[in-house]
Design an enzyme around this catalytic site. Structure first.
Site, PDB file in Angstrom:
ATOM      1  N   ARG A 171      64.062  25.664  51.263  1.00 45.36           N
ATOM      2  CA  ARG A 171      64.896  25.322  52.409  1.00 45.36           C
ATOM      3  C   ARG A 171      64.312  24.211  53.278  1.00 45.36           C
ATOM      4  O   ARG A 171      64.902  23.818  54.262  1.00 45.36           O
ATOM      5  CB  ARG A 171      65.180  26.562  53.243  1.00 45.36           C
ATOM      6  CG  ARG A 171      63.970  27.155  53.896  1.00 45.36           C
ATOM      7  CD  ARG A 171      64.378  28.414  54.575  1.00 45.36           C
ATOM      8  NE  ARG A 171      63.559  28.677  55.735  1.00 45.36           N
ATOM      9  CZ  ARG A 171      63.586  29.820  56.384  1.00 45.36           C
ATOM     10  NH1 ARG A 171      64.400  30.767  56.003  1.00 45.36           N
ATOM     11  NH2 ARG A 171      62.835  30.008  57.436  1.00 45.36           N
ATOM     12  N   ARG A 175      64.258  14.116  53.843  1.00 41.61           N
ATOM     13  CA  ARG A 175      65.263  13.165  54.341  1.00 41.61           C
ATOM     14  C   ARG A 175      64.773  11.728  54.279  1.00 41.61           C
ATOM     15  O   ARG A 175      63.633  11.472  54.632  1.00 41.61           O
ATOM     16  CB  ARG A 175      65.547  13.446  55.818  1.00 41.61           C
ATOM     17  CG  ARG A 175      66.258  14.707  56.066  1.00 41.61           C
ATOM     18  CD  ARG A 175      66.703  14.724  57.525  1.00 41.61           C
ATOM     19  NE  ARG A 175      67.066  16.094  57.835  1.00 41.61           N
ATOM     20  CZ  ARG A 175      66.638  16.745  58.897  1.00 41.61           C
ATOM     21  NH1 ARG A 175      65.862  16.141  59.768  1.00 41.61           N
ATOM     22  NH2 ARG A 175      67.018  17.981  59.092  1.00 41.61           N
ATOM     23  N   ARG A 248      54.858  40.510  56.924  1.00 39.90           N
ATOM     24  CA  ARG A 248      53.837  39.714  57.599  1.00 39.90           C
ATOM     25  C   ARG A 248      53.971  40.020  59.080  1.00 39.90           C
ATOM     26  O   ARG A 248      55.079  40.171  59.603  1.00 39.90           O
ATOM     27  CB  ARG A 248      54.059  38.210  57.386  1.00 39.90           C
ATOM     28  CG  ARG A 248      53.841  37.741  55.987  1.00 39.90           C
ATOM     29  CD  ARG A 248      52.447  37.980  55.466  1.00 39.90           C
ATOM     30  NE  ARG A 248      51.442  37.153  56.139  1.00 39.90           N
ATOM     31  CZ  ARG A 248      50.132  37.346  55.999  1.00 39.90           C
ATOM     32  NH1 ARG A 248      49.670  38.342  55.265  1.00 39.90           N
ATOM     33  NH2 ARG A 248      49.281  36.551  56.606  1.00 39.90           N
ATOM     34  N   ARG A 279      50.072  27.762  64.277  1.00 42.40           N
ATOM     35  CA  ARG A 279      50.659  26.758  65.162  1.00 42.40           C
ATOM     36  C   ARG A 279      50.353  27.044  66.621  1.00 42.40           C
ATOM     37  O   ARG A 279      49.930  28.150  66.973  1.00 42.40           O
ATOM     38  CB  ARG A 279      52.168  26.644  64.954  1.00 42.40           C
ATOM     39  CG  ARG A 279      52.923  27.929  65.210  1.00 42.40           C
ATOM     40  CD  ARG A 279      54.411  27.725  64.917  1.00 42.40           C
ATOM     41  NE  ARG A 279      55.109  28.996  64.860  1.00 42.40           N
ATOM     42  CZ  ARG A 279      56.368  29.139  64.457  1.00 42.40           C
ATOM     43  NH1 ARG A 279      57.070  28.094  64.062  1.00 42.40           N
ATOM     44  NH2 ARG A 279      56.932  30.333  64.431  1.00 42.40           N
ATOM     45  N   GLU A 301      49.410  30.999  67.446  1.00 48.89           N
ATOM     46  CA  GLU A 301      50.050  32.015  66.601  1.00 48.89           C
ATOM     47  C   GLU A 301      49.222  32.213  65.328  1.00 48.89           C
ATOM     48  O   GLU A 301      48.941  31.261  64.617  1.00 48.89           O
ATOM     49  CB  GLU A 301      51.452  31.515  66.259  1.00 48.89           C
ATOM     50  CG  GLU A 301      52.340  32.541  65.621  1.00 48.89           C
ATOM     51  CD  GLU A 301      53.778  32.025  65.510  1.00 48.89           C
ATOM     52  OE1 GLU A 301      54.339  31.505  66.502  1.00 48.89           O
ATOM     53  OE2 GLU A 301      54.332  32.132  64.405  1.00 48.89           O
ATOM     54  N   TYR A 349      64.817  38.288  55.882  1.00 47.96           N
ATOM     55  CA  TYR A 349      64.527  37.266  56.870  1.00 47.96           C
ATOM     56  C   TYR A 349      65.863  36.670  57.310  1.00 47.96           C
ATOM     57  O   TYR A 349      66.627  36.186  56.491  1.00 47.96           O
ATOM     58  CB  TYR A 349      63.654  36.163  56.277  1.00 47.96           C
ATOM     59  CG  TYR A 349      63.351  35.123  57.311  1.00 47.96           C
ATOM     60  CD1 TYR A 349      62.301  35.313  58.197  1.00 47.96           C
ATOM     61  CD2 TYR A 349      64.144  33.995  57.464  1.00 47.96           C
ATOM     62  CE1 TYR A 349      62.030  34.401  59.189  1.00 47.96           C
ATOM     63  CE2 TYR A 349      63.878  33.077  58.459  1.00 47.96           C
ATOM     64  CZ  TYR A 349      62.826  33.284  59.313  1.00 47.96           C
ATOM     65  OH  TYR A 349      62.565  32.381  60.305  1.00 47.96           O
ATOM     66  N   ASP A 351      68.045  34.310  60.348  1.00 47.71           N
ATOM     67  CA  ASP A 351      68.113  33.540  61.585  1.00 47.71           C
ATOM     68  C   ASP A 351      68.993  34.303  62.576  1.00 47.71           C
ATOM     69  O   ASP A 351      69.788  35.161  62.184  1.00 47.71           O
ATOM     70  CB  ASP A 351      68.717  32.164  61.299  1.00 47.71           C
ATOM     71  CG  ASP A 351      67.751  31.271  60.524  1.00 47.71           C
ATOM     72  OD1 ASP A 351      66.523  31.481  60.642  1.00 47.71           O
ATOM     73  OD2 ASP A 351      68.220  30.373  59.806  1.00 47.71           O
TER      74      ASP A 351
END
Ligand code: UDP
Length: 365
Positions: A171, A175, A248, A279, A301, A349, A351
């Site tokens: 995913r 570009r 996780r 991050r 994190e 998972y 969104d």
């Protein structure tokens, strides 16, 4: 029965489910074992800055009905997620786009970038990828894999890329434009005033009880409602009888700093293997610098293997876990009194927009 629905979990799925059913005149009680509503999208004000306590959440969707729905409960700003990758001090834009290719190889045009990508991809061109490493090498080649994918992914999932399924990386877009927007969806933003306020509005007029643990008094709760909507971990609901599913987990270190601007961007991924965190998030940039002008709040994190007692974040969607989940799923399908929803209830998972979409669909009467 006192209630039509007892909703276990005041996260996004539970809140939308409750809002919809309450609006249709159903009697609803929402309980949560945490001290607060909003589940993992919970945000808290520090120094005038909304801090995403369980990791950054950027709302984005291509679903018009979902976009219309959330806009009833919050105004969204025009934030777009443009994270930067930091590999040993070298900075690269994400997702992989012309800015990334320019910084990596000095190419200036799409044609030059295509040529370079073709060279990089040649090594794995004829190989059907059997794991994430091969998939990444086929998709973007060695340079990007080594600097931007290998270390980050290993930290995120706790295993080397060669031992991870290929689909995780599919995913990530590639570009040939100078476009650093991480998401492809037409709608994106952060609710002004924070996610907690948005969920509070959804739950306006709904009975909510916090610090109530369904599993420790299951009989009592079951006697209260016709139907239980369970949004916690499905394996925990069934007492781990087929074994624990793997997740996780994340650990966050949040700090208030006496500086107006720490990193100049909301999200910086540390993509090398040695830096222990994946991050750093600087929360004020989600709302264009709102809040105390002399201070900033950052969160490091860390990804870790989930163990009982920790918060579960990401389901580990490999074959082994899929098999175990199917066993729980078979039990769930036979239930008359309880239905499972949301990320943990369905072990996927998802969104935020997908969670809302499913809650909207599950509440059509
Ligand atoms: N990824 C990576 N480097 C990055 C960001 C992402 O290699 O800087 C890979 C990594 O394998 C990760 C996957 O892409 O698990 C999906 O990333 P995304 O940001 O979509 O993950 P999320 O945190 O939203 O699940």
């Amino acid at each position: 029965m006192k209630y039509d629905y007892l909703i276990v979990g005041a996260g996004l799925y539970g809140a939308v489910f409750a809002e919809r059913m309450a609006s249709k005149g159903r009697k609803v009680l929402v309980i949560d074992r945490r001290k607060h509503i909003a589940g993992n999208i919970y945000s808290e004000n520090m120094e005038g800055i909304e801090v995403h306590k369980y990791g950054p959440h950027i709302f984005h969707t291509d679903k018009e009905d979902v976009w219309a729905y959330v806009n009833r409960f919050a105004n969204f700003n025009h934030f777009t997620y443009c994270p930067v990758a930091n590999y040993k001090g070298e900075l690269y834009h994400l997702p992989f786009n012309m800015d990334t290719f320019h910084a990596m190889w000095g190419v200036n045009t799409p044609e030059e970038a295509e040529k370079k990508l073709a060279e990089q991809r040649a090594e794995y061109a004829d190989i059907e990828p059997g794991n994430l490493e091969e998939q990444a090498l086929k998709l973007v080649g060695r340079d990007i894999y080594e600097k931007l994918i290998k270390g980050y992914t290993k930290k995120q999932w706790g295993r080397p890329c060669a031992e991870l399924p290929a689909f995780i990386i599919k995913r990530l877009p590639v570009r040939l434009t100078f476009d650093n927007n991480y998401f492809n969806h037409p709608h994106q933003g952060i609710p002004t005033g924070g996610y907690t306020a948005m969920v509070e509005r959804m739950l306006d007029g709904v009975e909510v009880k916090l610090e109530e643990d369904y599993l420790s008094e299951r009989k009592m709760y079951d006697g209260m409602a016709e139907t239980v909507i369970y949004t916690g971990q499905i394996d925990e609901y069934y007492g781990y009888r087929f074994g624990a599913l793997q997740y996780r987990s994340l650990r966050f270190e949040t700090e208030v700093l006496d500086t107006p601007n720490f990193q100049g961007v909301a999200g910086m991924n540390y993509t090398d293997e040695e830096t222990p965190y994946t991050r750093i998030v600087e929360h004020k940039h989600f709302e264009f610098g709102k809040g105390n002008p002399d201070k900033t709040v950052i969160t490091r994190e860390y990804s870790q293997t989930w163990e009982q007692g920790m918060e579960a974040y990401y389901p580990v969607n490999d074959e082994e876990n899929a098999k175990v989940f199917q066993e729980y799923r078979a039990l769930a399908d036979q239930e008359q009194h309880v239905r499972f929803g949301g990320r943990l209830g369905t072990y996927r998972y998802m969104d935020m927009d997908q969670v809302i979409k499913e809650a909207l669909e599950d509440t059509v009467l």
